[in-house]
Motif scaffolding. Sequence first.
Motif, PDB file in Angstrom:
ATOM      1  N   ASN A   1       0.781  -1.232   0.000  1.00  0.00           N
ATOM      2  CA  ASN A   1       0.000   0.000   0.000  1.00  0.00           C
ATOM      3  C   ASN A   1       0.819   1.293   0.000  1.00  0.00           C
ATOM      4  O   ASN A   1       0.270   2.365   0.188  1.00  0.00           O
ATOM      5  CB  ASN A   1      -0.955   0.006   1.199  1.00  0.00           C
ATOM      6  CG  ASN A   1      -0.219  -0.112   2.522  1.00  0.00           C
ATOM      7  OD1 ASN A   1       0.993   0.007   2.602  1.00  0.00           O
ATOM      8  ND2 ASN A   1      -0.974  -0.353   3.581  1.00  0.00           N
TER       9      ASN A   1
ATOM     10  N   GLU B   1       2.429   3.816  -2.184  1.00  0.00           N
ATOM     11  CA  GLU B   1       2.500   4.235  -3.580  1.00  0.00           C
ATOM     12  C   GLU B   1       3.827   4.932  -3.858  1.00  0.00           C
ATOM     13  O   GLU B   1       4.186   5.892  -3.203  1.00  0.00           O
ATOM     14  CB  GLU B   1       1.339   5.180  -3.897  1.00  0.00           C
ATOM     15  CG  GLU B   1       1.274   5.587  -5.340  1.00  0.00           C
ATOM     16  CD  GLU B   1       0.108   6.505  -5.626  1.00  0.00           C
ATOM     17  OE1 GLU B   1       0.353   7.668  -5.982  1.00  0.00           O
ATOM     18  OE2 GLU B   1      -1.049   6.050  -5.477  1.00  0.00           O
TER      19      GLU B   1
ATOM     20  N   ASP C   1       2.366   6.900  -9.535  1.00  0.00           N
ATOM     21  CA  ASP C   1       1.085   6.818 -10.249  1.00  0.00           C
ATOM     22  C   ASP C   1       1.119   7.997 -11.202  1.00  0.00           C
ATOM     23  O   ASP C   1       0.579   9.061 -10.907  1.00  0.00           O
ATOM     24  CB  ASP C   1      -0.094   6.885  -9.276  1.00  0.00           C
ATOM     25  CG  ASP C   1      -1.435   6.607  -9.964  1.00  0.00           C
ATOM     26  OD1 ASP C   1      -1.458   6.423 -11.194  1.00  0.00           O
ATOM     27  OD2 ASP C   1      -2.455   6.589  -9.263  1.00  0.00           O
TER      28      ASP C   1
ATOM     29  N   ILE D   1      -4.631   4.929 -12.012  1.00  0.00           N
ATOM     30  CA  ILE D   1      -4.825   3.630 -11.376  1.00  0.00           C
ATOM     31  C   ILE D   1      -5.146   3.847  -9.905  1.00  0.00           C
ATOM     32  O   ILE D   1      -6.104   3.296  -9.377  1.00  0.00           O
ATOM     33  CB  ILE D   1      -3.604   2.720 -11.591  1.00  0.00           C
ATOM     34  CG1 ILE D   1      -3.466   2.412 -13.092  1.00  0.00           C
ATOM     35  CG2 ILE D   1      -3.741   1.425 -10.788  1.00  0.00           C
ATOM     36  CD1 ILE D   1      -2.229   1.648 -13.472  1.00  0.00           C
ATOM     37  N   GLY D   2      -4.373   4.700  -9.233  1.00  0.00           N
ATOM     38  CA  GLY D   2      -4.661   5.033  -7.844  1.00  0.00           C
ATOM     39  C   GLY D   2      -5.990   5.735  -7.691  1.00  0.00           C
ATOM     40  O   GLY D   2      -6.774   5.444  -6.788  1.00  0.00           O
TER      41      GLY D   2
ATOM     42  N   PHE E   1      -6.615   1.971  -6.294  1.00  0.00           N
ATOM     43  CA  PHE E   1      -5.581   1.126  -5.684  1.00  0.00           C
ATOM     44  C   PHE E   1      -5.489   1.487  -4.221  1.00  0.00           C
ATOM     45  O   PHE E   1      -5.016   2.546  -3.853  1.00  0.00           O
ATOM     46  CB  PHE E   1      -4.201   1.278  -6.337  1.00  0.00           C
ATOM     47  CG  PHE E   1      -3.303   0.135  -5.954  1.00  0.00           C
ATOM     48  CD1 PHE E   1      -3.078  -0.898  -6.824  1.00  0.00           C
ATOM     49  CD2 PHE E   1      -2.740   0.056  -4.694  1.00  0.00           C
ATOM     50  CE1 PHE E   1      -2.291  -1.994  -6.462  1.00  0.00           C
ATOM     51  CE2 PHE E   1      -1.956  -1.018  -4.311  1.00  0.00           C
ATOM     52  CZ  PHE E   1      -1.735  -2.044  -5.202  1.00  0.00           C
ATOM     53  N   GLN E   2      -5.976   0.597  -3.380  1.00  0.00           N
ATOM     54  CA  GLN E   2      -5.916   0.814  -1.948  1.00  0.00           C
ATOM     55  C   GLN E   2      -5.725  -0.518  -1.262  1.00  0.00           C
ATOM     56  O   GLN E   2      -6.520  -1.437  -1.452  1.00  0.00           O
ATOM     57  CB  GLN E   2      -7.193   1.485  -1.444  1.00  0.00           C
ATOM     58  CG  GLN E   2      -7.386   2.848  -2.029  1.00  0.00           C
ATOM     59  CD  GLN E   2      -8.297   3.692  -1.161  1.00  0.00           C
ATOM     60  OE1 GLN E   2      -8.873   3.217  -0.202  1.00  0.00           O
ATOM     61  NE2 GLN E   2      -8.400   4.949  -1.508  1.00  0.00           N
TER      62      GLN E   2
ATOM     63  N   THR F   1      -5.875  -3.677  -3.507  1.00  0.00           N
ATOM     64  CA  THR F   1      -6.890  -3.785  -4.550  1.00  0.00           C
ATOM     65  C   THR F   1      -6.782  -2.591  -5.497  1.00  0.00           C
ATOM     66  O   THR F   1      -6.318  -1.524  -5.118  1.00  0.00           O
ATOM     67  CB  THR F   1      -8.323  -3.836  -3.976  1.00  0.00           C
ATOM     68  OG1 THR F   1      -8.609  -2.612  -3.325  1.00  0.00           O
ATOM     69  CG2 THR F   1      -8.486  -4.990  -3.012  1.00  0.00           C
ATOM     70  N   PHE F   2      -7.214  -2.789  -6.753  1.00  0.00           N
ATOM     71  CA  PHE F   2      -7.120  -1.708  -7.722  1.00  0.00           C
ATOM     72  C   PHE F   2      -8.109  -1.891  -8.866  1.00  0.00           C
ATOM     73  O   PHE F   2      -8.678  -2.962  -9.057  1.00  0.00           O
ATOM     74  CB  PHE F   2      -5.690  -1.599  -8.279  1.00  0.00           C
ATOM     75  CG  PHE F   2      -5.266  -2.772  -9.131  1.00  0.00           C
ATOM     76  CD1 PHE F   2      -5.370  -2.718 -10.513  1.00  0.00           C
ATOM     77  CD2 PHE F   2      -4.746  -3.917  -8.547  1.00  0.00           C
ATOM     78  CE1 PHE F   2      -4.974  -3.798 -11.296  1.00  0.00           C
ATOM     79  CE2 PHE F   2      -4.343  -4.986  -9.322  1.00  0.00           C
ATOM     80  CZ  PHE F   2      -4.460  -4.928 -10.704  1.00  0.00           C
ATOM     81  N   LYS F   3      -8.294  -0.816  -9.625  1.00  0.00           N
ATOM     82  CA  LYS F   3      -9.048  -0.792 -10.876  1.00  0.00           C
ATOM     83  C   LYS F   3      -8.205  -0.039 -11.888  1.00  0.00           C
ATOM     84  O   LYS F   3      -7.341   0.753 -11.511  1.00  0.00           O
ATOM     85  CB  LYS F   3     -10.386  -0.080 -10.699  1.00  0.00           C
ATOM     86  CG  LYS F   3     -11.346  -0.756  -9.757  1.00  0.00           C
ATOM     87  CD  LYS F   3     -12.633   0.031  -9.636  1.00  0.00           C
ATOM     88  CE  LYS F   3     -13.578  -0.626  -8.639  1.00  0.00           C
ATOM     89  NZ  LYS F   3     -14.849   0.106  -8.534  1.00  0.00           N
TER      90      LYS F   3
ATOM     91  N   THR G   1     -12.772  -4.624 -10.339  1.00  0.00           N
ATOM     92  CA  THR G   1     -11.878  -4.683  -9.194  1.00  0.00           C
ATOM     93  C   THR G   1     -10.975  -5.911  -9.267  1.00  0.00           C
ATOM     94  O   THR G   1     -11.443  -7.034  -9.464  1.00  0.00           O
ATOM     95  CB  THR G   1     -12.675  -4.712  -7.879  1.00  0.00           C
ATOM     96  OG1 THR G   1     -13.488  -3.541  -7.817  1.00  0.00           O
ATOM     97  CG2 THR G   1     -11.750  -4.734  -6.666  1.00  0.00           C
TER      98      THR G   1
ATOM     99  N   SER H   1      -7.318  -7.609  -7.239  1.00  0.00           N
ATOM    100  CA  SER H   1      -6.543  -7.524  -6.010  1.00  0.00           C
ATOM    101  C   SER H   1      -5.268  -8.339  -6.157  1.00  0.00           C
ATOM    102  O   SER H   1      -5.178  -9.243  -6.981  1.00  0.00           O
ATOM    103  CB  SER H   1      -7.359  -7.995  -4.802  1.00  0.00           C
ATOM    104  OG  SER H   1      -7.899  -9.271  -5.019  1.00  0.00           O
TER     105      SER H   1
END
Length: 177
Positions: free
Chosen positions: A47, A49, A52, A57-58, A62-63, A66-68, A141, A143
Motif C-alpha cells: 500500500n 504508492e 502513479d 490507477i490510484g 488502488f488501496q 486492490t485496484f481498478k 476490481t 486484487s
Amino acid sequence: VFPTVPIQTGTLMSDGTNVIVAPEFEVQMSNDQSFTSSTPSVISNLNVEILDNLEEIGLYGFQNGTFKVDNAGYYSVFFNLQVNNTANNNPVFGIWDDSANTWVTATNDYYSAAITDPNYSALRLQSYTLYTSVKLTANKTYSVRAKTNGGTITIKKLSAGSTGEGPVTQLSIRRIY
C-alpha cells in the motif's frame, strides 16, 4: 512528428488513433504480512504508492492491495516479492479477479526455503518474480493476493542479510495496449 506532444511524464504508446502517455503504477509493502489460509487473501500491506504517473490507477481504486484500471487493455505486470518459511506449503502469489474469483496471473513453485541444517539458524528467504502481460477490464476490481497450502508464510517488506537491507516486495503495472 506528433501533432501534439503529451505533457504528462511516462512511456508513450498509441491507442490506435493518438499518441498518449501510458498509465504506470508502482507500489511497495508498508510492513511484512503473514498468511496461513489456503484461500487467496489480499496482500493489504502492499500500500505504499511510489508512482502513479497519471493518477489514474490510484484514482480508480488502488488501496491496500486492490485496484481498478481506467481503460480496458493489456497491461504489463511486474511483481517481485520475498517470502520466508515456504516449507512444504507451495505458496501462490498474483493478481486476482475479484468478481470472477479466479487468478488473472500468478506464480508458485515447490521449492522450499525451510531451514534443513540444525546448525544453521539464519532466516531463509525465497524470492518470487512474476513478469507478464494480461488483459484487464476498465472499472473492474482486481486484487493482489497470496495463499498457502499449509503452514505460515510471511511476505517481507525489506530484504535482509549480510549485504544490507532494502525494499524487496514491489508491484508495477503499466498499460501497453
